[in-house]
Design a protein around this motif. Structure first.
Motif, short mmCIF file in Angstrom:
data_model
loop_
_atom_site.label_atom_id
_atom_site.label_comp_id
_atom_site.label_asym_id
_atom_site.label_seq_id
_atom_site.Cartn_x
_atom_site.Cartn_y
_atom_site.Cartn_z
N LEU A 18 0.84 -1.20 0.00
CA LEU A 18 0.00 0.00 0.00
C LEU A 18 0.87 1.25 0.00
N ASP A 19 0.52 2.19 -0.90
CA ASP A 19 1.14 3.51 -0.84
C ASP A 19 0.37 4.41 0.12
N SER A 20 -0.95 4.48 -0.07
CA SER A 20 -1.75 5.34 0.79
C SER A 20 -3.23 5.01 0.61
N VAL A 21 -4.03 5.49 1.55
CA VAL A 21 -5.48 5.40 1.43
C VAL A 21 -6.06 6.68 1.98
N GLU A 22 -7.08 7.20 1.31
CA GLU A 22 -7.77 8.41 1.76
C GLU A 22 -9.27 8.15 1.78
N VAL A 23 -9.89 8.44 2.91
CA VAL A 23 -11.32 8.27 3.08
C VAL A 23 -11.95 9.63 3.29
N HIS A 24 -12.90 9.99 2.44
CA HIS A 24 -13.58 11.29 2.57
C HIS A 24 -15.04 11.05 2.87
N ARG A 25 -15.49 11.67 3.99
CA ARG A 25 -16.88 11.53 4.42
C ARG A 25 -17.44 12.92 4.66
N SER A 26 -18.66 13.16 4.22
CA SER A 26 -19.26 14.49 4.36
C SER A 26 -20.77 14.38 4.41
N VAL A 27 -21.39 15.21 5.26
CA VAL A 27 -22.86 15.25 5.29
C VAL A 27 -23.41 16.01 4.09
N GLU A 28 -22.55 16.76 3.39
CA GLU A 28 -22.99 17.57 2.27
C GLU A 28 -22.91 16.81 0.94
N LEU A 29 -22.32 15.62 0.97
CA LEU A 29 -22.24 14.78 -0.22
C LEU A 29 -23.00 13.49 0.06
N CYS A 291 -18.63 24.50 20.54
CA CYS A 291 -18.96 23.18 19.99
C CYS A 291 -19.48 23.36 18.57
N TYR A 292 -18.98 22.56 17.63
CA TYR A 292 -19.32 22.71 16.22
C TYR A 292 -19.80 21.38 15.64
N PHE A 293 -20.73 21.50 14.72
CA PHE A 293 -21.20 20.35 13.95
C PHE A 293 -20.13 20.00 12.93
N VAL A 294 -19.68 18.76 12.91
CA VAL A 294 -18.65 18.32 11.97
C VAL A 294 -19.32 18.00 10.63
N ARG A 295 -18.96 18.76 9.60
CA ARG A 295 -19.60 18.55 8.30
C ARG A 295 -18.83 17.62 7.38
N ALA A 296 -17.51 17.49 7.59
CA ALA A 296 -16.74 16.61 6.72
C ALA A 296 -15.46 16.17 7.43
N VAL A 297 -15.02 14.96 7.13
CA VAL A 297 -13.76 14.43 7.67
C VAL A 297 -13.03 13.71 6.55
N THR A 298 -11.76 14.09 6.34
CA THR A 298 -10.91 13.39 5.38
C THR A 298 -9.80 12.71 6.17
N THR A 299 -9.77 11.40 6.11
CA THR A 299 -8.79 10.61 6.87
C THR A 299 -7.78 10.01 5.90
N THR A 300 -6.49 10.21 6.18
CA THR A 300 -5.44 9.68 5.33
C THR A 300 -4.55 8.74 6.12
N PHE A 301 -4.02 7.74 5.42
CA PHE A 301 -3.15 6.74 6.04
C PHE A 301 -2.06 6.39 5.04
N SER A 302 -0.81 6.51 5.46
CA SER A 302 0.32 6.20 4.58
C SER A 302 1.56 5.98 5.44
N ARG A 303 2.70 5.83 4.78
CA ARG A 303 3.95 5.65 5.52
C ARG A 303 4.29 6.87 6.36
N ASP A 304 3.67 8.01 6.04
CA ASP A 304 3.90 9.24 6.81
C ASP A 304 3.02 9.32 8.05
N GLY A 305 2.14 8.35 8.24
CA GLY A 305 1.29 8.34 9.43
C GLY A 305 -0.18 8.46 9.08
#
Length: 317
Positions: A18-29, A291-305
């Protein structure tokens, strides 16, 4: 010291390199997405995945820290395989992928939103249950060369709803009505980077013009907000004044408040998903805590952490 690890399964195969993985989650999409990047070659031999992986294969992505246990960050379906650019990219979509099926052309008259959603679920051949907070009725709804995904997209565009699938349930709710877990972030402890601007509501003046198409072809308008600021025009699926006013007030709430605009970047702990509540604490500026409503989260995973970019929505308190 935490040890990074992953377990990615596609169509019964487990990814070894694996080089990397990116997961994008959003209530607006509508759909959550994941992009898995693999090396194009192993020991100078090109990798051939297209004879093993296929569009529509089930995808399960787990990663995290061995000491804490791997977390399921994404589950969905393989949508596309790309082998351009020297590496292999696998584009995946969550269970909303199952709505990308053609529906029968039909003109529905005096159909409630709940009944429309039931018809869409039946049309794609699934048995998802439905939780919907809206109760309006369409005078006419036309389905023409459209998929179930297209219909959900139209509903979301017209009412600004959070639409998502969770545990076999199709949810349709006003933004912020359903909130998840409370996540606490201390700028000095568990926040790696910030990209935030603090603004006053007085600097976010907005005038929302809500428009609804009447049966005779004319357009009804309702205005909400204050003059002298940004003018925003939005559509409303129903033409009764109360519903149009509520739709406009919701849009004003999303755009005008005292608080932060922007995002923070954290590590994989704590977990965070769109719809959660993010409590921000800054010892240097306690008056800005909130306190804020979370509208989107982008999670990345790679050799950099592993990192999470958390995009803030409107302020809850």
């Amino acid at each position: 010291m935490y040890t990074m690890a992953y377990d990615i399964e596609i169509g019964g195969w487990h990814i070894g390199m694996l080089d990397s993985v990116e997961v994008h989650r959003s209530v607006e999409l509508l759909a959550d997405t994941a992009t898995i990047t693999l090396p194009g070659a192993q020991y100078n031999v090109a990798l051939d995945v297209e004879d093993k992986l296929h569009r529509g294969d089930k995808v399960i992505i787990r990663f995290g820290y061995k000491e804490e246990g791997l977390k399921e960050e994404f589950t969905g379906w393989l949508q596309q395989i790309s082998t351009d650019g020297g590496n292999i990219k696998l584009t995946c979509e969550d269970d909303l992928y199952t709505f990308r099926k053609e529906l029968k052309n039909e003109v529905l008259k005096k159909v409630s939103l709940a009944d429309l959603l039931k018809k869409v679920v039946q049309g794609i051949g699934k048995n998802y249950s439905i939780q919907c907070s809206y109760s309006w009725t369409y005078a006419k709804f036309v389905i023409h060369n459209a998929t179930g995904y297209d219909v959900l997209k139209k509903v979301q565009e017209e009412c600004g709803a959070d639409i998502y699938l969770s545990n076999g349930v199709l949810h349709v709710h006003p933004p912020g009505e359903v909130v998840g877990v409370n996540r606490f972030y201390n700028f000095a402890l568990n926040v790696e980077a910030v990209n935030l601007t603090y603004r006053q509501a007085a600097d976010r003046k907005v005038r929302v013009v809500v428009k609804a198409l009447l049966p005779d072809g004319t357009v009804k308008e309702v205005e909400v907000g204050v003059t002298g600021g940004e003018k925003v025009e939005i559509k409303c699926p129903t033409s009764d004044a109360a519903s149009m006013k509520l739709r406009g007030e919701l849009e004003v709430k999303r755009r005008s408040f005292d608080g932060y605009d922007g995002s923070i970047t954290t590590w994989l702990i704590p977990e965070c998903v769109p719809g959660d509540m993010a409590w921000l604490y800054d010892a240097d500026y306690p008056r800005k805590d909130g306190c804020y409503f979370v509208r989107a989260v982008t999670t990345t995973f790679s050799r950099d952490g592993g990192k999470r970019k958390i995009e803030l929505g409107f302020r809850l308190s």
